[in-house]
Write an enzyme that holds these catalytic residues in place. Structure first.
Site, PDB file in Angstrom:
ATOM      1  N   SER A 116     -10.998   1.243  13.240  1.00 20.33           N
ATOM      2  CA  SER A 116     -12.012   1.315  14.316  1.00 20.33           C
ATOM      3  C   SER A 116     -13.378   0.881  13.798  1.00 20.33           C
ATOM      4  CB  SER A 116     -12.095   2.728  14.893  1.00 20.33           C
ATOM      5  OG  SER A 116     -12.503   3.623  13.886  1.00 20.33           O
TER       6      SER A 116
ATOM      7  N   GLY B  73       0.800  -1.238   0.000  1.00 20.65           N
ATOM      8  CA  GLY B  73       0.000   0.000   0.000  1.00 20.65           C
ATOM      9  C   GLY B  73       0.819   1.267   0.000  1.00 20.65           C
TER      10      GLY B  73
ATOM     11  N   ILE C  62      -0.504   5.979   4.454  1.00 20.15           N
ATOM     12  CA  ILE C  62       0.148   5.642   5.730  1.00 20.15           C
ATOM     13  C   ILE C  62       1.381   4.782   5.453  1.00 20.15           C
ATOM     14  CG2 ILE C  62      -0.138   4.435   7.933  1.00 20.15           C
ATOM     15  CD1 ILE C  62      -3.158   5.115   7.778  1.00 20.15           C
TER      16      ILE C  62
ATOM     17  N   TYR D 255     -17.162  -2.407   4.553  1.00 16.94           N
ATOM     18  CA  TYR D 255     -15.857  -2.005   5.120  1.00 16.94           C
ATOM     19  C   TYR D 255     -15.744  -2.555   6.543  1.00 16.94           C
ATOM     20  CZ  TYR D 255     -11.861   1.008   6.383  1.00 16.94           C
ATOM     21  OH  TYR D 255     -10.622   1.480   6.792  1.00 16.94           O
TER      22      TYR D 255
HETATM   23  N1  LIG Z   1      -6.830   6.796   6.820  1.00 18.51           N
HETATM   24  C1  LIG Z   1      -7.578   6.417   7.843  1.00 18.51           C
HETATM   25  O1  LIG Z   1      -8.183   7.243   8.551  1.00 18.51           O
HETATM   26  C2  LIG Z   1      -7.703   4.982   8.174  1.00 18.51           C
HETATM   27  C3  LIG Z   1      -8.465   4.641   9.306  1.00 18.51           C
HETATM   28  C4  LIG Z   1      -8.602   3.302   9.632  1.00 18.51           C
HETATM   29  C5  LIG Z   1      -7.981   2.337   8.853  1.00 18.51           C
HETATM   30  N2  LIG Z   1      -7.262   2.692   7.752  1.00 18.51           N
HETATM   31  C6  LIG Z   1      -6.648   1.624   6.964  1.00 18.51           C
HETATM   32  O2  LIG Z   1      -5.332   2.008   6.644  1.00 18.51           O
HETATM   33  C7  LIG Z   1      -4.937   1.424   5.412  1.00 18.51           C
HETATM   34  C8  LIG Z   1      -4.170   2.424   4.590  1.00 18.51           C
HETATM   35  O3  LIG Z   1      -4.996   3.489   4.328  1.00 18.51           O
HETATM   36  P1  LIG Z   1      -4.435   4.928   3.961  1.00 18.51           P
HETATM   37  O4  LIG Z   1      -5.114   5.842   4.896  1.00 18.51           O
HETATM   38  O5  LIG Z   1      -2.986   4.953   3.824  1.00 18.51           O
HETATM   39  O6  LIG Z   1      -5.131   5.086   2.537  1.00 18.51           O
HETATM   40  P2  LIG Z   1      -4.532   5.378   1.083  1.00 18.51           P
HETATM   41  O7  LIG Z   1      -3.728   6.617   1.134  1.00 18.51           O
HETATM   42  O8  LIG Z   1      -5.698   5.305   0.162  1.00 18.51           O
HETATM   43  O9  LIG Z   1      -3.579   4.148   0.853  1.00 18.51           O
HETATM   44  C9  LIG Z   1      -4.072   2.892   0.542  1.00 18.51           C
HETATM   45  C10 LIG Z   1      -3.048   2.192  -0.297  1.00 18.51           C
HETATM   46  O10 LIG Z   1      -3.575   0.894  -0.632  1.00 18.51           O
HETATM   47  C11 LIG Z   1      -3.387   0.725  -2.016  1.00 18.51           C
HETATM   48  N3  LIG Z   1      -4.357  -0.158  -2.639  1.00 18.51           N
HETATM   49  C12 LIG Z   1      -5.685   0.017  -2.765  1.00 18.51           C
HETATM   50  N4  LIG Z   1      -6.223  -0.983  -3.484  1.00 18.51           N
HETATM   51  C13 LIG Z   1      -5.198  -1.802  -3.830  1.00 18.51           C
HETATM   52  C14 LIG Z   1      -5.096  -2.986  -4.572  1.00 18.51           C
HETATM   53  N5  LIG Z   1      -6.146  -3.544  -5.172  1.00 18.51           N
HETATM   54  N6  LIG Z   1      -3.877  -3.552  -4.740  1.00 18.51           N
HETATM   55  C15 LIG Z   1      -2.780  -3.000  -4.183  1.00 18.51           C
HETATM   56  N7  LIG Z   1      -2.803  -1.867  -3.476  1.00 18.51           N
HETATM   57  C16 LIG Z   1      -4.006  -1.266  -3.299  1.00 18.51           C
HETATM   58  C17 LIG Z   1      -3.515   2.109  -2.603  1.00 18.51           C
HETATM   59  O11 LIG Z   1      -2.954   2.130  -3.898  1.00 18.51           O
HETATM   60  P3  LIG Z   1      -3.633   2.948  -5.116  1.00 18.51           P
HETATM   61  O12 LIG Z   1      -3.143   4.346  -4.910  1.00 18.51           O
HETATM   62  O13 LIG Z   1      -3.113   2.250  -6.318  1.00 18.51           O
HETATM   63  O14 LIG Z   1      -5.122   2.838  -4.954  1.00 18.51           O
HETATM   64  C18 LIG Z   1      -2.749   2.924  -1.587  1.00 18.51           C
HETATM   65  O15 LIG Z   1      -1.375   2.886  -1.839  1.00 18.51           O
HETATM   66  C19 LIG Z   1      -6.183   0.851   4.772  1.00 18.51           C
HETATM   67  O16 LIG Z   1      -6.114  -0.551   4.852  1.00 18.51           O
HETATM   68  C20 LIG Z   1      -7.326   1.376   5.631  1.00 18.51           C
HETATM   69  O17 LIG Z   1      -8.367   0.417   5.769  1.00 18.51           O
HETATM   70  C21 LIG Z   1      -7.098   3.997   7.411  1.00 18.51           C
END
Ligand SMILES: NC(=O)c1ccc[n+]([C@@H]2O[C@H](COP(=O)([O-])OP(=O)(O)OC[C@H]3O[C@@H](n4cnc5c(N)ncnc54)[C@H](OP(=O)(O)O)[C@@H]3O)[C@@H](O)[C@H]2O)c1
Length: 323
Positions: A162, A30, A36, A188
């Site tokens: 969460s 990711g 993150i 989700y």
């Molecule tokens: N941000 C929050 O507030 C929050 C809160 C709770 C949990 N989370 C969890 O934290 C994790 C990371 O989120 P983030 O906030 O860093 O979001 P983000 O900036 O959207 O990063 C998500 C990453 O996952 C990649 N991804 C999505 N679909 C994919 C696929 N099919 N194959 C490979 N890579 C893929 C995205 O790549 P692309 O750019 O190619 O789509 C991106 O690099 C997630 O699992 C999310 O559930 C986040």
């Protein structure tokens, strides 16, 4: 044991425990500029790991992260690994691509999607279940031999949310009648319930080998994740906050966390990887750098559900995962 929940930046955790990362090989899913996982990669580089394997759907996603690392820590090797988690055959291919890597000290599964419109992975699963959970089930199964070579104090960390607190497995209909009953928030929640319960059982199974296994709630992090949120979603969150605490599936209340940057989100991941004070709590759910299993509702703590999920995951992915 670290049981006081605190929002901290990565620097604080690295200053305390970062030495443990020196010379290690870390695989992170990711990675992109504003994710993150991207921040995590840059932060981990400060602790002089030997190799950071950065996975993404396209090399362009990781180039700037690699440049940042190179400018600050030229001795830290990075390697792009193409991996699309919406296609299990691509996950298997990616694993083959790193046949030459003898061991992985830390396998960190951060990639995920939140609230997309209904869609299916290449294998036909509802996309949040497929990307956020089933792909991790396969990835962990296939890379576990390399983590085992790394030995005690290695880790497998799975990002959760969460939203697990309002999520459960809809065992009778995990793909929401092929989308007919799809609700992005419910799906989700289900995918995060699956992440948390998978980690519970995996942590139990790998405890004797001293392989650290944790799920992580990173808090509410401003990142690329909000791109799929329906229009007005952030206003909606502000309204929910004003209205008072949220309620979990047991009827217990909890507060929506404050918005933070990606460093605060990545800090709890680093806690999961290396904080020595939590080793006795394998399989636990972490929030704000502390063990937070007390936040999990009954469905998530029911080991019958962990067993059912494990069996279902084997059937859906076609991967027998015996330990
Ligand atoms: N941000 C929050 O507030 C929050 C809160 C709770 C949990 N989370 C969890 O934290 C994790 C990371 O989120 P983030 O906030 O860093 O979001 P983000 O900036 O959207 O990063 C998500 C990453 O996952 C990649 N991804 C999505 N679909 C994919 C696929 N099919 N194959 C490979 N890579 C893929 C995205 O790549 P692309 O750019 O190619 O789509 C991106 O690099 C997630 O699992 C999310 O559930 C986040």
């Amino acid at each position: 044991m670290s049981n006081k929940q605190q929002i901290l930046r990565c620097e604080v955790i690295l200053q305390k425990y970062g030495k443990a990362l020196s010379g290690k090989t870390v695989l992170i899913t990711g990675v992109s500029d504003d994710s993150i996982a991207g921040e995590l990669a840059v932060q981990l580089a400060r602790a002089d790991p030997a190799l950071l394997i950065l996975t993404a759907r396209a090399e362009s996603k990781v180039v700037r992260i690699q440049e940042k690392i190179k400018s600050k820590k030229p001795n830290v090797k990075t390697r792009f690994l193409h991996m699309d988690l919406s296609d299990l055959s691509a996950v298997r291919e990616a694993v083959k691509e790193i046949n030459d890597v003898p061991h992985i000290d830390h396998l960190v599964c951060v990639a995920g999607v939140m609230f997309p419109p209904h869609g299916k992975t290449k294998d036909g699963f509802e996309s949040q279940l497929g990307v956020n959970y089933l792909a991790n089930f396969v990835l962990v199964k296939l890379l576990l031999p390399k983590v085992r070579v790394a030995g005690p104090s290695s880790s497998i960390v799975i990002m959760a949310s969460s939203m697990a607190r309002q999520g459960k497995m809809h065992f009778d209909d995990v793909c929401f009648s092929d989308g007919k009953t799809y609700d992005p928030m419910v799906a989700y929640g289900q995918s995060n319930a699956a992440r948390v319960m998978f980690v519970k059982r995996l942590g139990e199974k790998l405890c004797d080998e001293q392989i650290r296994v944790f799920s992580v709630d990173p808090g509410a992090v401003q990142s690329g994740l909000q791109r799929h949120c329906p229009p007005g979603f952030l206003d909606q969150v502000a309204e929910w906050k004003k209205a008072g605490p949220m309620v979990d599936l047991d009827g217990n209340t909890f507060d929506i966390p404050p918005w933070t940057g990606t460093s605060e989100g990545a800090a709890t991941v680093i806690t999961a990887m290396i904080d020595p004070t939590i080793t006795g709590y394998n399989g636990s759910y972490l929030n704000q750098n502390a063990i937070s299993d007390h936040e999990l509702h009954t469905h998530l703590r029911d080991s019958n559900n962990w067993t059912k999920l494990w069996g279902l995951s084997e059937v859906l992915t076609g991967e027998t995962f015996s330990l």
